[in-house]
Design a protein around this motif. Structure first.
Motif, PDB file in Angstrom:
ATOM      1  N   TYR A   1       0.841  -1.189   0.000  1.00  0.00           N
ATOM      2  CA  TYR A   1       0.000   0.000   0.000  1.00  0.00           C
ATOM      3  C   TYR A   1       0.880   1.244   0.000  1.00  0.00           C
ATOM      4  CZ  TYR A   1      -3.778  -3.163   1.194  1.00  0.00           C
ATOM      5  OH  TYR A   1      -4.699  -4.175   1.172  1.00  0.00           O
ATOM      6  N   VAL A   2       0.345   2.336  -0.541  1.00  0.00           N
ATOM      7  CA  VAL A   2       1.053   3.613  -0.546  1.00  0.00           C
ATOM      8  C   VAL A   2       0.100   4.711  -0.074  1.00  0.00           C
ATOM      9  CG1 VAL A   2       2.671   3.014  -2.385  1.00  0.00           C
ATOM     10  CG2 VAL A   2       0.496   4.032  -2.971  1.00  0.00           C
ATOM     11  N   ARG A   3       0.674   5.768   0.483  1.00  0.00           N
ATOM     12  CA  ARG A   3      -0.105   6.940   0.890  1.00  0.00           C
ATOM     13  C   ARG A   3      -0.095   7.953  -0.247  1.00  0.00           C
ATOM     14  NH1 ARG A   3      -0.966   7.916   6.581  1.00  0.00           N
ATOM     15  NH2 ARG A   3       0.108   6.291   7.732  1.00  0.00           N
ATOM     16  N   LYS A   4      -1.253   8.541  -0.469  1.00  0.00           N
ATOM     17  CA  LYS A   4      -1.363   9.588  -1.481  1.00  0.00           C
ATOM     18  C   LYS A   4      -2.072  10.776  -0.848  1.00  0.00           C
ATOM     19  CE  LYS A   4      -1.681   8.960  -5.583  1.00  0.00           C
ATOM     20  NZ  LYS A   4      -1.569   8.775  -6.984  1.00  0.00           N
ATOM     21  N   THR A   5      -1.935  11.927  -1.467  1.00  0.00           N
ATOM     22  CA  THR A   5      -2.608  13.133  -1.013  1.00  0.00           C
ATOM     23  C   THR A   5      -3.546  13.611  -2.114  1.00  0.00           C
ATOM     24  OG1 THR A   5      -0.692  13.737   0.317  1.00  0.00           O
ATOM     25  CG2 THR A   5      -2.280  15.477  -0.154  1.00  0.00           C
ATOM     26  N   CYS A   6      -4.778  13.835  -1.769  1.00  0.00           N
ATOM     27  CA  CYS A   6      -5.787  14.285  -2.724  1.00  0.00           C
ATOM     28  C   CYS A   6      -5.483  15.728  -3.133  1.00  0.00           C
ATOM     29  CB  CYS A   6      -7.169  14.204  -2.086  1.00  0.00           C
ATOM     30  SG  CYS A   6      -8.496  14.773  -3.168  1.00  0.00           S
ATOM     31  N   PRO A   7      -5.416  16.014  -4.436  1.00  0.00           N
ATOM     32  CA  PRO A   7      -5.116  17.374  -4.888  1.00  0.00           C
ATOM     33  C   PRO A   7      -6.270  18.362  -4.675  1.00  0.00           C
ATOM     34  CG  PRO A   7      -5.560  15.959  -6.759  1.00  0.00           C
ATOM     35  CD  PRO A   7      -5.551  15.081  -5.547  1.00  0.00           C
TER      36      PRO A   7
ATOM     37  N   ASN B   1      -6.544  15.749   1.794  1.00  0.00           N
ATOM     38  CA  ASN B   1      -6.570  14.586   2.686  1.00  0.00           C
ATOM     39  C   ASN B   1      -5.630  13.498   2.191  1.00  0.00           C
ATOM     40  OD1 ASN B   1      -8.479  15.647   4.450  1.00  0.00           O
ATOM     41  ND2 ASN B   1     -10.191  14.752   3.336  1.00  0.00           N
ATOM     42  N   GLU B   2      -5.029  12.794   3.137  1.00  0.00           N
ATOM     43  CA  GLU B   2      -4.218  11.636   2.784  1.00  0.00           C
ATOM     44  C   GLU B   2      -5.114  10.412   2.720  1.00  0.00           C
ATOM     45  OE1 GLU B   2      -0.838  10.914   5.239  1.00  0.00           O
ATOM     46  OE2 GLU B   2       0.251  12.605   4.417  1.00  0.00           O
ATOM     47  N   PHE B   3      -4.812   9.514   1.796  1.00  0.00           N
ATOM     48  CA  PHE B   3      -5.544   8.260   1.704  1.00  0.00           C
ATOM     49  C   PHE B   3      -4.581   7.162   1.292  1.00  0.00           C
ATOM     50  CE2 PHE B   3      -5.774  10.393  -2.324  1.00  0.00           C
ATOM     51  CZ  PHE B   3      -5.760   9.421  -3.307  1.00  0.00           C
ATOM     52  N   ILE B   4      -4.978   5.919   1.500  1.00  0.00           N
ATOM     53  CA  ILE B   4      -4.110   4.770   1.243  1.00  0.00           C
ATOM     54  C   ILE B   4      -4.720   3.931   0.130  1.00  0.00           C
ATOM     55  CG2 ILE B   4      -3.138   2.673   2.246  1.00  0.00           C
ATOM     56  CD1 ILE B   4      -3.237   4.151   4.968  1.00  0.00           C
ATOM     57  N   VAL B   5      -3.888   3.560  -0.838  1.00  0.00           N
ATOM     58  CA  VAL B   5      -4.329   2.715  -1.948  1.00  0.00           C
ATOM     59  C   VAL B   5      -3.309   1.601  -2.176  1.00  0.00           C
ATOM     60  CG1 VAL B   5      -5.592   4.553  -3.124  1.00  0.00           C
ATOM     61  CG2 VAL B   5      -3.217   4.154  -3.696  1.00  0.00           C
ATOM     62  N   GLN B   6      -3.747   0.590  -2.877  1.00  0.00           N
ATOM     63  CA  GLN B   6      -2.819  -0.483  -3.228  1.00  0.00           C
ATOM     64  C   GLN B   6      -1.798   0.044  -4.220  1.00  0.00           C
ATOM     65  OE1 GLN B   6      -5.026  -3.795  -4.752  1.00  0.00           O
ATOM     66  NE2 GLN B   6      -5.539  -4.538  -2.710  1.00  0.00           N
ATOM     67  N   LYS B   7      -0.587  -0.416  -4.103  1.00  0.00           N
ATOM     68  CA  LYS B   7       0.513   0.025  -4.965  1.00  0.00           C
ATOM     69  C   LYS B   7       0.186  -0.175  -6.441  1.00  0.00           C
ATOM     70  CE  LYS B   7       5.136   0.772  -5.484  1.00  0.00           C
ATOM     71  NZ  LYS B   7       5.448   2.167  -5.631  1.00  0.00           N
TER      72      LYS B   7
ATOM     73  N   GLU C   1      -1.173   4.819  -9.744  1.00  0.00           N
ATOM     74  CA  GLU C   1      -1.255   5.802 -10.832  1.00  0.00           C
ATOM     75  C   GLU C   1      -2.696   6.196 -11.149  1.00  0.00           C
ATOM     76  OE1 GLU C   1       1.372   7.310 -12.290  1.00  0.00           O
ATOM     77  OE2 GLU C   1       2.565   6.244 -10.798  1.00  0.00           O
ATOM     78  N   LYS C   2      -3.643   5.293 -10.924  1.00  0.00           N
ATOM     79  CA  LYS C   2      -5.045   5.562 -11.259  1.00  0.00           C
ATOM     80  C   LYS C   2      -5.786   6.272 -10.138  1.00  0.00           C
ATOM     81  CE  LYS C   2      -5.368   1.605 -14.316  1.00  0.00           C
ATOM     82  NZ  LYS C   2      -6.012   0.333 -14.570  1.00  0.00           N
ATOM     83  N   ALA C   3      -5.368   6.064  -8.899  1.00  0.00           N
ATOM     84  CA  ALA C   3      -6.055   6.653  -7.747  1.00  0.00           C
ATOM     85  C   ALA C   3      -5.536   8.068  -7.527  1.00  0.00           C
ATOM     86  CB  ALA C   3      -5.830   5.788  -6.513  1.00  0.00           C
ATOM     87  N   ILE C   4      -6.323   9.042  -7.923  1.00  0.00           N
ATOM     88  CA  ILE C   4      -5.898  10.436  -7.820  1.00  0.00           C
ATOM     89  C   ILE C   4      -6.662  11.145  -6.709  1.00  0.00           C
ATOM     90  CG2 ILE C   4      -5.748  12.634  -9.046  1.00  0.00           C
ATOM     91  CD1 ILE C   4      -5.522  10.942 -11.622  1.00  0.00           C
ATOM     92  N   TYR C   5      -7.956  10.881  -6.601  1.00  0.00           N
ATOM     93  CA  TYR C   5      -8.813  11.575  -5.647  1.00  0.00           C
ATOM     94  C   TYR C   5      -9.236  10.631  -4.530  1.00  0.00           C
ATOM     95  CZ  TYR C   5      -8.849  14.510  -9.726  1.00  0.00           C
ATOM     96  OH  TYR C   5      -8.444  15.261 -10.785  1.00  0.00           O
ATOM     97  N   CYS C   6      -9.458  11.190  -3.332  1.00  0.00           N
ATOM     98  CA  CYS C   6      -9.775  10.360  -2.172  1.00  0.00           C
ATOM     99  C   CYS C   6     -11.235   9.911  -2.157  1.00  0.00           C
ATOM    100  CB  CYS C   6      -9.425  11.084  -0.881  1.00  0.00           C
ATOM    101  SG  CYS C   6     -10.347  12.609  -0.599  1.00  0.00           S
TER     102      CYS C   6
END
Length: 51
Positions: free
Chosen positions: A3-9, A13-19, A23-28
């Motif tokens: 899993y990786v942490r991403k930040t919604c532009p 908010n930070e959210f966690i998605v599968q690695k 690339e596809k998960a942009i928004y929380c």
């Protein structure tokens, strides 16, 4: 699974998605996705109106 942490532009908010979908998960949330789509539509409309 990794899993990786991403930040919604949109909201920051930070959210966690599968690695594998990083690339596809942009928004929380769908709300942020819709806000981004509305922003794109407004930008296209305003650039069209200024011509």
């Amino acid at each position: 699974m990794e899993y990786v942490r991403k930040t919604c532009p949109i909201c920051g908010n930070e959210f966690i998605v599968q690695k594998k979908v990083e690339e596809k998960a942009i928004y929380c949330t769908i709300k942020c996705l819709l806000a981004a789509q509305g922003r794109v539509k407004r930008e296209k409309t305003s650039s069209f109106m200024s011509v």
